[in-house]
Design a protein around this motif. Structure first.
Motif, PDB file in Angstrom:
ATOM      1  N   LYS A 155       0.815  -1.219   0.000  1.00 32.50           N
ATOM      2  CA  LYS A 155       0.000   0.000   0.000  1.00 32.50           C
ATOM      3  C   LYS A 155       0.848   1.268   0.000  1.00 32.50           C
ATOM      4  CE  LYS A 155      -4.146  -1.879   2.247  1.00 32.50           C
ATOM      5  NZ  LYS A 155      -5.101  -1.740   3.366  1.00 32.50           N
ATOM      6  N   ALA A 156       1.955   1.245   0.721  1.00 38.10           N
ATOM      7  CA  ALA A 156       2.804   2.433   0.795  1.00 38.10           C
ATOM      8  C   ALA A 156       3.389   2.774  -0.566  1.00 38.10           C
ATOM      9  CB  ALA A 156       3.928   2.210   1.812  1.00 38.10           C
ATOM     10  N   ASP A 157       3.732   1.747  -1.353  1.00 38.02           N
ATOM     11  CA  ASP A 157       4.280   1.978  -2.694  1.00 38.02           C
ATOM     12  C   ASP A 157       3.232   2.594  -3.615  1.00 38.02           C
ATOM     13  OD1 ASP A 157       6.836   1.024  -2.097  1.00 38.02           O
ATOM     14  OD2 ASP A 157       6.291  -1.043  -2.573  1.00 38.02           O
ATOM     15  N   LEU A 158       1.990   2.112  -3.505  1.00 38.12           N
ATOM     16  CA  LEU A 158       0.928   2.683  -4.331  1.00 38.12           C
ATOM     17  C   LEU A 158       0.689   4.141  -3.956  1.00 38.12           C
ATOM     18  CD1 LEU A 158       0.309  -0.271  -5.258  1.00 38.12           C
ATOM     19  CD2 LEU A 158      -2.107   0.381  -5.206  1.00 38.12           C
ATOM     20  N   LYS A 159       0.683   4.423  -2.671  1.00 37.06           N
ATOM     21  CA  LYS A 159       0.455   5.800  -2.214  1.00 37.06           C
ATOM     22  C   LYS A 159       1.564   6.718  -2.697  1.00 37.06           C
ATOM     23  CE  LYS A 159      -0.484   8.526   1.951  1.00 37.06           C
ATOM     24  NZ  LYS A 159      -0.652   8.496   3.432  1.00 37.06           N
ATOM     25  N   ALA A 160       2.814   6.246  -2.607  1.00 34.71           N
ATOM     26  CA  ALA A 160       3.957   7.062  -3.043  1.00 34.71           C
ATOM     27  C   ALA A 160       3.907   7.338  -4.544  1.00 34.71           C
ATOM     28  CB  ALA A 160       5.262   6.355  -2.685  1.00 34.71           C
ATOM     29  N   ALA A 161       3.343   6.380  -5.309  1.00 33.56           N
ATOM     30  CA  ALA A 161       3.255   6.542  -6.759  1.00 33.56           C
ATOM     31  C   ALA A 161       2.006   7.296  -7.186  1.00 33.56           C
ATOM     32  CB  ALA A 161       3.273   5.165  -7.425  1.00 33.56           C
ATOM     33  N   GLY A 162       1.143   7.621  -6.214  1.00 31.25           N
ATOM     34  CA  GLY A 162      -0.078   8.341  -6.537  1.00 31.25           C
ATOM     35  C   GLY A 162      -1.116   7.489  -7.233  1.00 31.25           C
TER      36      GLY A 162
END
Length: 446
Positions: A155-162
């Protein structure tokens, strides 16, 4: 489920082999005490099935069931060794890619006479599963469970990628440009300077987090990756399934799929096979080395308590729709067992609603009985695990396909895996490598 199921061993192979014989008993006559040896590979399922053992032994006080467990790779090696020695367990967990060879070598029991005698209701199981274990008029197992495939992401990777998590439910894929699936993978790929895969400054030789972690040790089935994509591209494994005799591994719908998947490594979006970590994909995901990978519903429970970090989504939609492999297991009775009647009692109990509802309450797998399957999904949802992703795929019209069931499964698996890995390594092109492999595969059936 070839599935390929990878689980940590909780007992060394030597411990599994030591002192295990096909069966043991004391006394004689109808009151004889019988001990059945039961083998399985998934350590996460042992507690659930031990509950079934406890229940079964109360109802059958003259029968004791001893569970032995080892990891996937060791399991089949040990089983082959024990069969050759004439001392295999009375009952073992079986998988669709392995059982045809057991049938051909007359190593497992046709249970159809037992099924008819006891009037087992086959309609209680998820549609299509009972047929997986039929060879002509014979039957070599009752459905135990089922699984489908999906995606797990950080989830953190998706959030960082917008990237909106909800958007993953509608990803599209094709082998030409990868569709929105490849675009998402590119956005999730980040080099050591913070550039993502769509940034002109992206350095594919110095990647911190890969957008996608592919599975290359997937035999001839591709259950954990390429098989699902290829079928969604319109590919079929063989002229028929089960028991095809003319395979289609040279079809462009597959070779284009494998070429696309291998191309992700060339773009830096996925790790190269020769430098890929020896860690399991789930561990790479947890260590921050990857953002997205495939997941079988059989491994969903491994994320219990981690749903604040990880989410789940369905497979992407290909040119022919969304397609997931559906796999299932059964329990086989050893032809050399001295206690086949007792073994049948155990096997039929494993396939009963009593045992499968017990397993459902743990939420570890989806049992084969429809009612128990729904119960398992409800348990997982309460634990924050999005089981609906996998249940929806199983229930979708034309949403699933069965993995190839055939004779010569071991040889076939090695031939195809070697060819596909040569493409992943960059030492061969997909079309010639898989055409050669297909010729070798089809030669097995001449």
């Amino acid at each position: 489920m070839n599935k390929v199921r990878r689980v940590a061993a909780i007992a060394a192979a030597a411990a599994l082999l030591a002192g295990v014989s096909a069966c043991s008993s004391s006394g004689s006559g109808s009151d004889a005490k019988v001990t059945l040896q039961y083998w399985m590979w998934d350590d996460t399922q042992v507690p659930a099935y031990q509950q079934c053992v406890d229940q079964f032994e109360k109802e059958n006080p003259n029968i004791t069931v001893k569970i032995s467990q080892s990891a996937w790779g060791q399991y089949w090696t040990n089983l082959t060794t024990q069969i050759a020695a004439g001392s295999a367990p009375d009952v073992w967990v079986d998988q669709v890619s392995y059982y045809p060879q057991f049938v051909q070598d007359k190593q497992i029991v046709d249970i159809e006479p037992y099924v008819k005698k006891d009037n087992i209701d086959l309609s209680q199981y998820v549609e299509g599963l009972p047929e997986l274990w039929k060879v002509g008029d014979a039957r070599y197992g009752l459905p135990k469970d089922w699984d489908t495939m999906g995606l797990v992401y950080n989830k953190a990777d998706l959030k960082a990628a917008g990237i909106d998590e909800a958007s993953l439910a509608n990803l599209t894929w094709n082998p030409t440009d990868g569709g929105t699936f490849e675009q998402t993978i590119a956005k999730l790929t980040v080099d050591k300077k913070g550039h993502n895969g769509l940034d002109p400054a992206f350095d594919k030789n110095n990647v911190k987090t890969y957008g996608f972690l592919p599975e290359w040790a997937d035999g001839s089935q591709g259950q954990n990756g390429w098989g699902n994509l290829a079928v969604s591209n319109g590919w079929t494994y063989a002229d028929k399934n089960p028991f095809g005799t003319k395979f289609n591994y040279d079809d462009s719908k597959l070779t284009d799929t494998v070429a696309w998947l291998a191309g992700l490594s060339g773009k830096g979006y996925a790790p190269k096979l020769d430098t890929q970590s020896t860690l399991a994909r789930s561990e790479v995901l947890e260590n921050g080395g990857g953002a997205l990978t495939t997941l079988g519903s059989f491994n969903l429970a491994a994320y219990k308590g981690k749903t604040d970090q990880y989410g789940f989504a369905p497979l992407p939609i290909g040119p022919e729709g969304r397609k997931s492999a559906i796999n299932g297991l059964s329990d086989a009775i050893y032809a050399g067992s001295k206690h086949k009647e007792e073994a049948w009692k155990w096997v039929s109990y494993l396939a009963s609603s009593d045992c499968q509802n017990t397993v459902a309450a743990t939420g570890v797998v989806f049992p084969a009985i429809k009612e128990a399957s729904e119960k398992s999904a409800a348990v997982r949802e309460k634990e924050g695990l999005n089981a609906k992703v996998f249940l929806d795929e199983q229930q979708a019209k034309d949403g699933t396909f069965i993995l190839p069931i055939s004779y010569h499964g071991t040889e076939l698996s090695q031939i195809v895996q070697d060819a596909i890995q040569s493409v992943a390594l960059g030492s061969a092109k997909a079309a010639p490598a898989l055409t050669k492999a297909n010729d070798q595969v089809n030669a097995l059936f001449k």
